[in-house]
Design a protein around this motif. Structure first.
Motif, PDB file in Angstrom:
ATOM      1  N   TRP A  51       0.299  -1.046   0.072  1.00  0.00           N
ATOM      2  CA  TRP A  51      -0.143  -0.214   0.248  1.00  0.00           C
ATOM      3  C   TRP A  51       0.657   0.938  -0.233  1.00  0.00           C
ATOM      4  O   TRP A  51       0.715   2.589  -1.106  1.00  0.00           O
ATOM      5  N   HIS A  67       2.299   3.509  -3.533  1.00  0.00           N
ATOM      6  CA  HIS A  67       1.525   5.603  -3.306  1.00  0.00           C
ATOM      7  C   HIS A  67       3.086   6.901  -3.391  1.00  0.00           C
ATOM      8  O   HIS A  67       2.769   7.293  -3.355  1.00  0.00           O
ATOM      9  N   ARG A 101       5.863  -1.652  -7.355  1.00  0.00           N
ATOM     10  CA  ARG A 101       4.784  -2.654  -6.719  1.00  0.00           C
ATOM     11  C   ARG A 101       5.758  -3.544  -6.189  1.00  0.00           C
ATOM     12  O   ARG A 101       6.029  -4.317  -6.761  1.00  0.00           O
ATOM     13  N   GLU A 153       3.609  -6.550  -5.215  1.00  0.00           N
ATOM     14  CA  GLU A 153       2.547  -7.706  -5.056  1.00  0.00           C
ATOM     15  C   GLU A 153       2.912  -9.149  -5.277  1.00  0.00           C
ATOM     16  O   GLU A 153       1.824  -9.783  -5.209  1.00  0.00           O
ATOM     17  N   ASP A 208     -12.743  -7.644  -3.665  1.00  0.00           N
ATOM     18  CA  ASP A 208     -12.957  -8.268  -5.210  1.00  0.00           C
ATOM     19  C   ASP A 208     -12.866  -9.767  -5.347  1.00  0.00           C
ATOM     20  O   ASP A 208     -10.819 -10.607  -5.452  1.00  0.00           O
ATOM     21  N   SER A 243     -11.276 -10.943  -8.730  1.00  0.00           N
ATOM     22  CA  SER A 243      -9.668 -11.367  -9.419  1.00  0.00           C
ATOM     23  C   SER A 243      -8.971 -12.587  -8.098  1.00  0.00           C
ATOM     24  O   SER A 243      -8.175 -12.277  -8.479  1.00  0.00           O
ATOM     25  N   PRO A 252      -3.881 -10.376 -10.493  1.00  0.00           N
ATOM     26  CA  PRO A 252      -4.829  -8.730 -11.243  1.00  0.00           C
ATOM     27  C   PRO A 252      -4.620  -7.777 -10.843  1.00  0.00           C
ATOM     28  O   PRO A 252      -4.276  -7.577  -9.263  1.00  0.00           O
ATOM     29  N   GLU A 253      -5.006  -7.028 -11.056  1.00  0.00           N
ATOM     30  CA  GLU A 253      -5.796  -5.163 -10.331  1.00  0.00           C
ATOM     31  C   GLU A 253      -6.430  -5.457  -9.707  1.00  0.00           C
ATOM     32  O   GLU A 253      -7.696  -6.181  -9.624  1.00  0.00           O
ATOM     33  N   GLY A 254      -6.792  -4.625  -8.600  1.00  0.00           N
ATOM     34  CA  GLY A 254      -8.139  -4.049  -8.187  1.00  0.00           C
ATOM     35  C   GLY A 254      -8.047  -5.128  -7.028  1.00  0.00           C
ATOM     36  O   GLY A 254      -8.894  -4.731  -6.304  1.00  0.00           O
ATOM     37  N   ILE A 255      -6.873  -5.464  -5.812  1.00  0.00           N
ATOM     38  CA  ILE A 255      -7.331  -6.966  -5.051  1.00  0.00           C
ATOM     39  C   ILE A 255      -6.631  -5.891  -4.111  1.00  0.00           C
ATOM     40  O   ILE A 255      -5.722  -4.884  -3.925  1.00  0.00           O
ATOM     41  N   SER A 256      -7.390  -5.235  -3.000  1.00  0.00           N
ATOM     42  CA  SER A 256      -6.988  -4.683  -2.040  1.00  0.00           C
ATOM     43  C   SER A 256      -5.285  -5.308  -0.687  1.00  0.00           C
ATOM     44  O   SER A 256      -5.573  -6.561  -1.254  1.00  0.00           O
TER      45      SER A 256
END
Lengths: 351, 561
Positions: free
Chosen positions: A26, A30, A35, A37, A241, A244, A260-264
């Protein structure tokens, strides 16, 4: 190491373990645009799985290689002796003499926590007046915890199989029996929290337990509580999500990993803690899961008077033979009229 | 009576005196910590660990160790500053530790899998009676586990105390010694452990390790040395052994009018009888021994006693597995030499754990080429199928079978003055499962039998407080504290039913329980099972009996004077 220090250590460790994926997934992107992930979604879970399986196999093989020199079951019921003395099912299970009995005893031990079910609580009254009361709370909490854990693991198969095995929807149905809300509330998640809280409070509030507890006892409790907590948060509060996530998990099991994109970040925290649990497992007391199967006081039958048990390293020992014994006491034995092998030496032979 | 060497009987230290039962239990508090738990944890040794008089046994004298070639014989005492250890003591312990981890799966596994759930914590009689938190079985094991972690696990090496690991220091060794000889290897905790962790296994390994440094206690080392040479713990020589039995024959004749004629070391007998020497030497075991004699006579059993295998017990069991094997070997060796068909064993606890769970494994090789065969009762024809490998039958199995087949003439009313309860011995209970045989016998030889409350009998029975070689005199406080749960249960049936007799099938019980009863429940007396059998038995050709074996008047048959 007192209770406070243990709590601070294990609590601190868990906070760090939560902070690591939070910062990496996170904060880093930012602030620095890095990245990670792939590290937390792919590399660490794979590593953890490898450590888990290799570690468990290593430990179990190490135990299994250790010989069992003597047959030492703890016998908890009447032995099989004379034909008219009752040796029924209860006896066969608590004092087995056959393989079937041992298997039954192990099933009861592993699936029903038989020994824990016996537990009593000692009450020490005035003047040393002692009472023993049945005490099933620990047994109950242990059963609830372990079975909820099992249900949760089976429910998670939803993320790792496509199509799902037939039993997963059934388990979900049963687990969500009380349909209060949408999404369906799974009782297992909350029950495991309650059981873990009981186990933790017990450690903290019972002075005996507080005395014997190590950081290694608080750490897994905190870890599993946090895993359950993040799971519950994802399901009911900060909706994750799921599509994802399933893409990621299916990628992992099919060895075609994707991020995948968009995983919290919450998911990455959850996954990282699970990875830590997996990697920690083989080196910790959690190995009791495998160890109980090998426990010589439970998995052996009480039949060493019927069948000889072989000790692979049965050592040769020096013994005091009858001949040496008679040599020591021959005159006295003859005088007392006890039979001897050799007559007393004649005085002339003594030279 | 027997020629027990004076040197064995060491008087307790003068400075120490046992307090009254009320004072003893007054300060027992099972909460080892204050509410906040800010105290230093258990890993700290000095000054928290203090070796107290009354709570430990005298150190082994050098000559005991020399007799059986054990290391580091020297004069020392646990209260000394200097234990006169070899310079490389730490290496010896760690090497011994490693060696045993590789030889005993129990040890390796029990070092690894404890979750410290505390189910065992309040199950130990020493913890119940002393409230010393290091007597909780889990913690007794942790004393060794902390060293295991430090030297044999990666986490322990790296993280030290955080991983529950600590250095092996002299203070840790002292602590080990103190608590390893405050465990009677009774295995009650293992009944409740969800993984079957058996503290007895851990204590046995720990004691083996202390023995590598010559740190035995004399109450174990002396019987071992005696037994090795004379065949029995008491050091009774062959002629004296025979004398003792002959003295019993006079006593029996006085009471019953019948003269018996047992044989010794007789070749060609059908059965070899082996019982703990405590039965031959110490009251009230002697009355049980008379009971055996009367039973064998009445049956006309073709049985012989042996002066060489004159010990059923085995204090080697409390020393090391090798020593247990060395002492146990005499049973098969003598059975083979005498050419008997099978062996009958007397009332004893740890003797029977050894026979049931160890003897065949250790020593059955010796019996090769002997005339031993599957035991069959010559009186009833019953095959003792549960003994077909080891070929040794427990006397309560034998007698229960006799009674079942009506082979004994019994008059239980001769025991009408007795209200009996039964103490299950740890070893025959949790290492065998001998529960119904003794109860069946008791119910047939007396009319008033009351079991103690559930939770204190059968597999949950409590130790007498002096098992595993701790039945000395100098550790009397330890024995009374450890015996408290047993005494408390006896007191309960005494108050509820008027119980006045505590029956048992163990020679150590018969030596230990009388002190315990005298201290906590003085109205209750201790007896062996076969003493009661003999008192109820109607012998062929007996005179009008007026007294029992102890010379106490029989109910309703008092001599009219």
């Amino acid at each position: 190491m007192n209770a406070i220090a243990s709590l601070i250590l294990s609590g601190g460790a868990i906070s760090m373990l939560v902070a690591i994926p939070f910062l990496a997934v996170w904060v880093l992107p930012h602030v620095y645009g890095i990245r990670l992930e792939w590290l937390f979604g792919i590399v660490i879970p794979y590593l953890a799985a490898i450590i888990f399986f290799v570690g468990i196999i290593y430990r179990v093989v190490k135990w299994a290689k250790c010989p069992v020199p003597f047959r030492i079951p703890t016998t908890c019921a009447q032995q099989k002796s004379l034909p008219w003395i009752k040796y029924g099912y209860a006896e066969k299970l608590d004092n087995p003499i056959s393989t079937a009995g041992v298997v039954g005893r192990m099933i009861l031990e592993v699936l029903c926590f038989r020994s824990l079910f016996r537990s009593t609580k000692m009450e020490f009254g005035a003047g040393g007046n002692i009472k023993y009361k049945s005490s099933k709370w620990l047994w109950l909490a242990a059963i609830v915890f372990h079975y909820c854990f099992l249900v949760i693991i089976l429910r998670h198969l939803r993320f790792f199989t496509d199509p799902m095995p037939f039993f997963v929807p059934i388990i979900e149905k049963v687990d969500g029996f009380f349909q209060f809300f949408l999404p369906v509330v799974y009782q297992s998640g909350f029950l495991i929290g309650a059981a873990l809280t009981y186990l933790l409070l017990r450690r903290l509030l019972d002075p005996k337990l507080r005395y014997i507890s190590l950081p290694a006892d608080y750490f897994p409790l905190f870890l599993i509580l946090t895993i359950a907590g993040t799971g519950i948060l994802m399901r009911y509060v900060l909706k994750a999500d799921v599509v994802s996530i399933k893409e990621l998990t299916m990628g992992l099991v099919s060895f075609r990993p994707v991020v995948p994109e968009g995983i919290s970040v919450l998911f990455y925290i959850h996954l990282f803690l699970v990875s830590v649990l997996f990697a920690y497992f083989p080196f910790s007391k959690l190995m009791h899961v495998a160890g109980v199967f090998l426990s010589p006081t439970r998995n052996l039958s009480n039949n060493s008077r019927i069948v000889r048990h072989i000790n692979p390293w049965n050592p040769p020992v020096k013994i005091h033979t009858y001949e040496a014994y008679e040599d020591d006491f021959r005159e006295k034995m003859i005088e007392a009229g006890l039979p001897v092998e050799k007559e007393a030496a004649l005085p002339a032979d003594k030279e | 009576m027997a020629d027990i060497p004076e040197s064995w009987k060491v008087p307790p230290p003068k400075a120490w005196k046992l307090s009254t039962p009320e004072e003893l239990v007054k300060d027992v508090d099972h909460r080892p910590l204050s509410l906040l738990g800010l105290e230093k944890g258990w890993m700290r040794t000095a000054p928290d660990v203090e070796i107290k008089p009354g709570m430990h046994c005298h150190a082994a004298l050098p000559k005991r160790l020399e007799t059986v070639d054990m290391p580091n014989p020297r004069q020392w005492s646990a209260m000394d500053e200097d234990w006169k250890l070899p310079r490389n003591w730490k290496e010896i312990i760690l090497e011994g530790f490693k060696d045993r981890l590789g030889r005993f799966r129990s040890f390796q596994l029990f070092m690894d899998i404890c979750v410290r759930c505390g189910a065992c914590a309040d199950k130990c009689h020493y913890f119940i009676g002393s409230a010393d938190p290091k007597n909780m079985p889990v913690l007794r094991a942790e004393l060794l586990r902390s060293i295991y972690r430090k030297y044999f696990t990666t986490a322990g090496k790296l993280l030290g105390p955080i991983a529950g690991a600590r250095e092996l220091t002299l203070d840790v060794l002292r602590e080990w010694w103190y608590y390893l000889y405050q465990c009677t290897e009774c295995r009650r905790c293992s009944v409740f452990c969800p993984y079957g962790i058996d503290t007895a296994e851990i204590t046995m390994m720990g004691r083996e390790l202390t023995n590598l440094l010559g740190l035995n206690i004399d109450w174990i080392a002396a019987p071992v040395a005696f037994c090795y040479r004379t065949g029995n713990h008491m050091g009774i020589q062959p002629h004296a052994y025979k004398d003792m039995i002959e003295f019993f024959l006079d006593e029996i004749e006085n009471v019953t009018g019948v003269r018996m004629s047992p044989t010794f070391n007789r070749k060609g007998a059908e059965i070899l009888f082996i019982t703990p020497s405590g039965d031959v030497f110490g009251d009230p075991g002697t009355y049980t021994c008379m009971g055996y004699l009367m039973l064998f006579h009445e049956l006309g059993l073709d049985v012989t006693w042996s002066t060489y295998a004159s010990e059923g017990g085995n204090f080697g069991f409390f020393t090391s597995n090798e020593m247990m094997k060395r002492l146990n070997a005499k049973m098969y060796a003598e059975a083979k030499r005498l050419g008997v068909k099978w062996i009958l064993g007397g009332e004893c606890g740890h003797m029977w754990r050894v026979i049931n769970q160890y003897m065949g494994t250790m020593n059955l090789d010796i019996a090769e080429g002997s005339k031993l065969e599957e035991p069959v009762s010559p009186i009833t024809g019953t095959k003792f199928e549960n003994t077909k490998s080891t070929k040794m039958v427990h006397i309560t199995e034998f007698t229960a079978d006799l009674i079942r087949h009506n082979k004994l003439k019994l008059d239980p009313s001769r025991n009408d003055h007795l209200k009996v309860t039964f103490h299950d011995s740890c070893n025959t209970s949790r290492g065998m499962g001998l529960f119904e045989e003794p109860r069946y016998i008791i119910k047939n030889v007396c009319n008033h039998f009351y079991d103690m409350p559930a939770g204190t009998i059968r597999e949950q029975t409590f130790c007498c407080g002096g098992g595993s070689g701790l039945n000395a005199g100098e550790d009397m406080e330890l024995r009374m504290r450890g015996g408290l749960p047993r005494a408390n249960a006896v007191k309960y049936v005494h108050e509820k039913y008027g119980v006045n007799k505590l029956a048992c099938i163990c020679a150590i019980d018969r030596a230990v329980l009388p002190n315990l009863m005298e201290y906590f429940v003085p109205e209750v007396d201790v007896t062996g099972l076969h003493e009661m059998v003999a008192n109820a038995m109607i012998l062929e050709g007996e005179k009008e009996k007026t007294v029992d074996l102890r010379g106490e008047p029989l109910p309703g048959r008092e001599e009219s004077e």
